[in-house]
Design a protein around this motif. Structure first.
Motif, PDB file in Angstrom:
ATOM      1  N   VAL A  98       0.841  -1.204   0.000  1.00 38.86           N
ATOM      2  CA  VAL A  98       0.000   0.000   0.000  1.00 38.86           C
ATOM      3  C   VAL A  98       0.874   1.250   0.000  1.00 38.86           C
ATOM      4  N   ASN A  99       0.344   2.323  -0.566  1.00 42.43           N
ATOM      5  CA  ASN A  99       1.050   3.594  -0.631  1.00 42.43           C
ATOM      6  C   ASN A  99       1.183   4.195   0.787  1.00 42.43           C
ATOM      7  N   VAL A 100       2.403   4.597   1.148  1.00 45.90           N
ATOM      8  CA  VAL A 100       2.609   5.217   2.467  1.00 45.90           C
ATOM      9  C   VAL A 100       3.356   6.551   2.350  1.00 45.90           C
ATOM     10  N   ASN A 101       3.054   7.309   1.328  1.00 44.34           N
ATOM     11  CA  ASN A 101       3.730   8.601   1.163  1.00 44.34           C
ATOM     12  C   ASN A 101       3.538   9.518   2.371  1.00 44.34           C
ATOM     13  N   LYS A 102       2.448   9.292   3.113  1.00 44.27           N
ATOM     14  CA  LYS A 102       2.202  10.131   4.309  1.00 44.27           C
ATOM     15  C   LYS A 102       3.285   9.923   5.372  1.00 44.27           C
ATOM     16  N   TRP A 103       4.022   8.819   5.283  1.00 41.22           N
ATOM     17  CA  TRP A 103       5.050   8.539   6.295  1.00 41.22           C
ATOM     18  C   TRP A 103       6.464   8.761   5.762  1.00 41.22           C
ATOM     19  N   VAL A 104       6.569   9.424   4.620  1.00 41.37           N
ATOM     20  CA  VAL A 104       7.883   9.688   4.026  1.00 41.37           C
ATOM     21  C   VAL A 104       8.396  11.038   4.530  1.00 41.37           C
ATOM     22  N   ASN A 105       9.751  11.152   4.615  1.00 44.73           N
ATOM     23  CA  ASN A 105      10.390  12.407   5.037  1.00 44.73           C
ATOM     24  C   ASN A 105      10.025  12.800   6.472  1.00 44.73           C
ATOM     25  N   ARG A 106       9.771  11.790   7.294  1.00 45.54           N
ATOM     26  CA  ARG A 106       9.429  12.062   8.696  1.00 45.54           C
ATOM     27  C   ARG A 106      10.232  11.135   9.609  1.00 45.54           C
ATOM     28  N   GLY A 107      10.448  11.588  10.838  1.00 45.97           N
ATOM     29  CA  GLY A 107      11.211  10.804  11.814  1.00 45.97           C
ATOM     30  C   GLY A 107      10.485   9.526  12.197  1.00 45.97           C
ATOM     31  N   LEU A 108      11.270   8.490  12.479  1.00 41.69           N
ATOM     32  CA  LEU A 108      10.650   7.186  12.717  1.00 41.69           C
ATOM     33  C   LEU A 108       9.929   7.080  14.068  1.00 41.69           C
ATOM     34  N   TYR A 109      10.352   7.855  15.083  1.00 41.53           N
ATOM     35  CA  TYR A 109       9.644   7.773  16.379  1.00 41.53           C
ATOM     36  C   TYR A 109       8.167   8.138  16.191  1.00 41.53           C
ATOM     37  N   GLU A 110       7.957   9.244  15.477  1.00 40.37           N
ATOM     38  CA  GLU A 110       6.597   9.744  15.239  1.00 40.37           C
ATOM     39  C   GLU A 110       5.815   8.768  14.360  1.00 40.37           C
ATOM     40  N   VAL A 111       6.474   8.290  13.312  1.00 46.39           N
ATOM     41  CA  VAL A 111       5.777   7.418  12.364  1.00 46.39           C
ATOM     42  C   VAL A 111       5.413   6.073  13.001  1.00 46.39           C
ATOM     43  N   TYR A 112       6.338   5.505  13.795  1.00 46.18           N
ATOM     44  CA  TYR A 112       6.011   4.211  14.432  1.00 46.18           C
ATOM     45  C   TYR A 112       4.803   4.353  15.346  1.00 46.18           C
ATOM     46  N   GLU A 138      27.098  19.614  20.945  1.00 44.85           N
ATOM     47  CA  GLU A 138      26.018  20.445  20.397  1.00 44.85           C
ATOM     48  C   GLU A 138      26.123  20.520  18.877  1.00 44.85           C
ATOM     49  N   ARG A 139      27.339  20.710  18.397  1.00 42.07           N
ATOM     50  CA  ARG A 139      27.559  20.802  16.939  1.00 42.07           C
ATOM     51  C   ARG A 139      27.277  19.436  16.287  1.00 42.07           C
ATOM     52  N   ALA A 140      27.641  18.355  16.999  1.00 42.40           N
ATOM     53  CA  ALA A 140      27.367  17.020  16.452  1.00 42.40           C
ATOM     54  C   ALA A 140      25.864  16.834  16.263  1.00 42.40           C
ATOM     55  N   LEU A 141      25.077  17.335  17.221  1.00 47.64           N
ATOM     56  CA  LEU A 141      23.619  17.228  17.097  1.00 47.64           C
ATOM     57  C   LEU A 141      23.105  18.055  15.912  1.00 47.64           C
ATOM     58  N   GLU A 142      23.736  19.217  15.679  1.00 49.31           N
ATOM     59  CA  GLU A 142      23.340  20.035  14.522  1.00 49.31           C
ATOM     60  C   GLU A 142      23.611  19.294  13.208  1.00 49.31           C
ATOM     61  N   LEU A 143      24.706  18.514  13.202  1.00 48.43           N
ATOM     62  CA  LEU A 143      25.015  17.764  11.976  1.00 48.43           C
ATOM     63  C   LEU A 143      23.910  16.752  11.666  1.00 48.43           C
ATOM     64  N   MET A 144      23.321  16.195  12.729  1.00 50.94           N
ATOM     65  CA  MET A 144      22.212  15.264  12.525  1.00 50.94           C
ATOM     66  C   MET A 144      21.038  15.978  11.826  1.00 50.94           C
ATOM     67  N   ASP A 145      20.870  17.268  12.144  1.00 47.09           N
ATOM     68  CA  ASP A 145      19.803  18.033  11.476  1.00 47.09           C
ATOM     69  C   ASP A 145      20.110  18.286  10.006  1.00 47.09           C
ATOM     70  N   GLU A 146      21.409  18.371   9.672  1.00 49.73           N
ATOM     71  CA  GLU A 146      21.785  18.503   8.254  1.00 49.73           C
ATOM     72  C   GLU A 146      21.295  17.278   7.470  1.00 49.73           C
ATOM     73  N   ILE A 147      21.422  16.120   8.127  1.00 51.85           N
ATOM     74  CA  ILE A 147      20.957  14.890   7.472  1.00 51.85           C
ATOM     75  C   ILE A 147      19.439  14.919   7.357  1.00 51.85           C
ATOM     76  N   ARG A 148      18.790  15.348   8.442  1.00 47.58           N
ATOM     77  CA  ARG A 148      17.319  15.410   8.448  1.00 47.58           C
ATOM     78  C   ARG A 148      16.800  16.306   7.321  1.00 47.58           C
ATOM     79  N   LYS A 149      17.522  17.424   7.091  1.00 43.98           N
ATOM     80  CA  LYS A 149      17.094  18.379   6.046  1.00 43.98           C
ATOM     81  C   LYS A 149      17.588  17.973   4.667  1.00 43.98           C
TER      82      LYS A 149
END
Lengths: 569, 102
Positions: free
Chosen positions: A120-134, A368-379
């Protein structure tokens, strides 16, 4: 996936006695062209529970996921402990094979129940974090389903991407993490597998008496051995109990493999973490799947006791912590959360940040900067795409020559200069640098009784035996940590073999473990050879041979000939 | 002679109170000890274990200055000795042989 078709097939006769890693590697070797593009239509992604998985055998809820790896370019098996594995076992599903590739832009979920399968199509769960989606999947489909999924990083087809299984709390924290299998799944446009075991018949036992006899022996050994018993070290402190041990042995790599022992490491040790969990009201001990008697897992939370992350394993704590010069469990916890949320392997991610630190992108210790790098991946920024491709890719992008990888996969938390036996396994495992390949099984199992002298560079036999035994355990569905107990308690090992015979109706003995393991390794090495690997790929990076490792001053000095003699092929 | 002893996990629960009086904060439990040595006889790990009123059965890994050691290993002034309890016998024992002195 090309035409979004699903079908059930009977398990071929020749696969009847296989499970877990033995089955995934056999199917890949038979059905996947070794030179194919790992992200193209010819690669296949296989999910296979272990042989006893789904039964009442203790600590046996493991699943193997296999494919040709986009990280290493060779065969890959990545293993996880999760209820998902037990559900598949009880549904009598020996393997799920994902093949082909959908050329459209949409993402799909495979819904699998006892008699039905559909996409089934799950585009609604694309580009989102897995904690929220699960959370949403459980709300929509019920608490009883099992989930395997890939995250944002996999949508970029990046090489550091794992497959997340749900833990007992429903968090995406149980990973078949290594080797980029998340990208393989996403390349086919498959985002989730959601299983519902309603009506499952359970695992058929060929010899119930023998199975019961065997599991009882195994259970006795697990509940009496000091390491695995209730209130033993794994149960009390989790796998992070190793932080202090390996640090004390001057073998805990810190600041990108530049020092092996510091006083700060104790701040992120298993003992420190267990105390903190008690204070803030997380959960410890905890099991990664129902029916585990060792219960080495935990639920780490924020200081408030809220926002559970899931488990912080030894390798994760080390990679995201000391290896980055970070000695703060809260920052490590948030980095681990980010990896789970984005769908990335923590070992590869921690090494990636560490080489980026070595290359000057950020300072060692800058959490703190390491956490910002994780946001680079998210974006999905260009920098995020570089980082999501792992340690070697990032190291090259930032001009770093000290890159701790074998077969393009980053090393786990044991420095090969201090623990040479593990170094030999890193070099020669068909999986790339992998600690589990030779984790805990001693020569004793194999009846070899080889001496393990720290200064000796004769490690080939030890490593070969360790790798063979591990390949067998990864096929049974038993957790590798059962090895601590069954090594010291011979009845436990006998019981383990009897339980496998009880399921399959075979008459294997303890002496068969070695040859069976070597068969699996040969299958995997043959695949790698056909994919273009040579003995020159069974090597440790140059800097580990040349840079003295403080404070011990050791280098990795096992000769190439010794590495080549591990398999002698 | 003075030595530094690092005590891990639940091993501190087996130590008599007197040894814990001068412990530092945090993990592991670190204590400084002044040991009475007889210059003719080397002071060994087993002597230290006895001094701490522990038994070999309480212990798994022992490291002297980072070297995996057995009960007969000699201790010298200024050494750091790390003692792990029985239930922390993970991994290391399979890869390393204990160093001993005669």
């Amino acid at each position: 996936m090309k035409n979004l078709k699903t079908e059930f097939q009977d398990l071929p006769e020749e696969y009847q006695t296989l499970g877990g890693r033995g089955l995934t590697s056999t199917i890949i070797s038979k059905e996947v062209p070794p030179t194919c593009n790992p992200l193209g239509p010819h690669n296949k992604l296989i999910f296979a529970p272990g042989i006893v998985t789904g039964t009442k055998a203790p600590s046996s809820g493991r699943i193997s996921v296999g494919a040709k790896s986009p990280l290493t370019g060779g065969i890959k098996e990545a293993n996880a402990g999760t209820k998902f594995a037990q559900m598949l076992g009880r549904m009598q599903i020996a393997a799920i094979i994902i093949e082909g590739k959908n050329e459209g832009d949409d993402y799909y979920a495979l819904n699998l129940s006892q008699d039905n399968a559909g996409l089934v199509n799950v585009n609604k769960w694309v580009n989102r974090g897995l904690y929220e989606v699960y959370k949403e999947i459980f709300e929509e489909r019920g608490e009883h389903v099992g989930i395997a999924g890939v995250g944002i990083a996999a949508e970029m087809l990046a090489a550091n991407t794992g497959i997340a299984f749900n833990d007992p709390e429903g968090l995406p924290s149980r990973y078949s993490g290594r080797g980029g299998l998340g990208a393989v799944m996403a390349s086919k446009k498959l985002k989730f597998i959601i299983i519902d075991e309603t009506g499952a018949p359970g695992v058929t036992l060929a010899d119930e008496e023998l199975f019961k006899k065997g599991t009882k022996k195994l259970l006795n050994s697990l509940t009496t051995h000091d390491v695995t018993k209730p209130h033993g070290a794994l149960n009390s402190y989790g796998t992070s109990v190793l932080v202090n041990i390996i640090n004390e042995a001057r073998g805990l790599p810190q600041c990108n493999f530049s020092v092996g022992q510091t006083d700060e490491a104790a701040q992120v040790s298993g003992e420190a973490k267990a105390e903190e969990i008690k204070k803030r009201g997380g959960t410890r001990p905890h099991s990664c799947h129902p029916g585990c008697v060792m219960q080495c897992s935990e639920v780490w939370t924020k200081k408030s006791g809220k926002d559970p992350v899931g488990v912080l394993e030894y390798e994760s704590v080390w990679a995201l912590g000391p290896n980055c010069g970070i000695y703060d469990l809260d920052i490590i916890g948030e980095l681990n959360r980010a990896c789970n949320d984005l769908g990335m392997d923590t070992i590869e991610a921690g090494n990636t940040i560490a080489v980026a630190m070595d290359g000057g992108l950020l300072e060692f210790g800058d959490g703190e900067r390491a956490l910002e790098l994780m946001d680079e991946i998210r974006k999905k920024t260009p920098l995020g795409r570089i980082l999501a491709n792992g340690t070697e890719f990032t190291g090259k992008a930032f001009g770093v020559t000290r890159i701790p990888v074998v077969k393009h996969q980053a090393m786990p938390a044991y420095d090969p200069r201090a623990i040479k036996g593990i170094g030999v396994t890193y070099a020669t495992s068909p999986m790339g640098a992998d600690h589990t390949a030779g984790y805990a099984i001693a020569t004793e199992i194999m009846g070899v009784g080889g001496e393990a002298d720290p200064r000796s560079t004769k490690k080939a036999e030890l490593s070969r035996n360790l790798q063979a035994a591990t390949a067998v355990i990864d096929s049974t569905g038993y957790c590798l940590f059962t090895a601590f107990a069954v090594l010291d308690i011979p009845e436990g090992l006998e019981g383990m073999v009897e339980s496998v015979n009880g399921v399959l109706g075979t008459s294997l003995t303890v002496d068969d473990i070695g040859p069976l393991g070597m068969d699996i390794l040969k299958t995997e090495r043959d695949f790698n050879k056909a994919a273009g690997f040579t003995k020159q790929d069974d090597r440790i990076p140059e800097f580990l041979r040349e840079e003295k490792f403080p404070p011990s001053g050791e280098v990795f000095d096992v000769p190439d000939e010794e590495l080549d003699s591990v398999f002698g092929d | 002679m003075k030595v530094r002893v690092k005590i891990f996990g639940n091993l501190k629960d087996h130590l008599p109170e007197e040894f814990l009086n001068n412990r530092g904060p945090g993990i592991p439990t670190i204590i400084s000890l002044e040991l009475n040595t007889n210059s003719k006889k080397p002071y060994k790990i087993k002597d230290l274990i006895e001094h701490l009123e522990l038994t070999p059965e309480n212990l798994s890994h022992i490291f002297i200055n980072g070297v995996y050691s057995g009960l007969k290993k000699n201790i010298a002034a200024g050494d750091t000795i790390a003692l792990f309890p029985k239930d922390m016998a993970l991994l290391y024992k399979w890869y390393f042989k204990k160093e001993e002195d005669k």
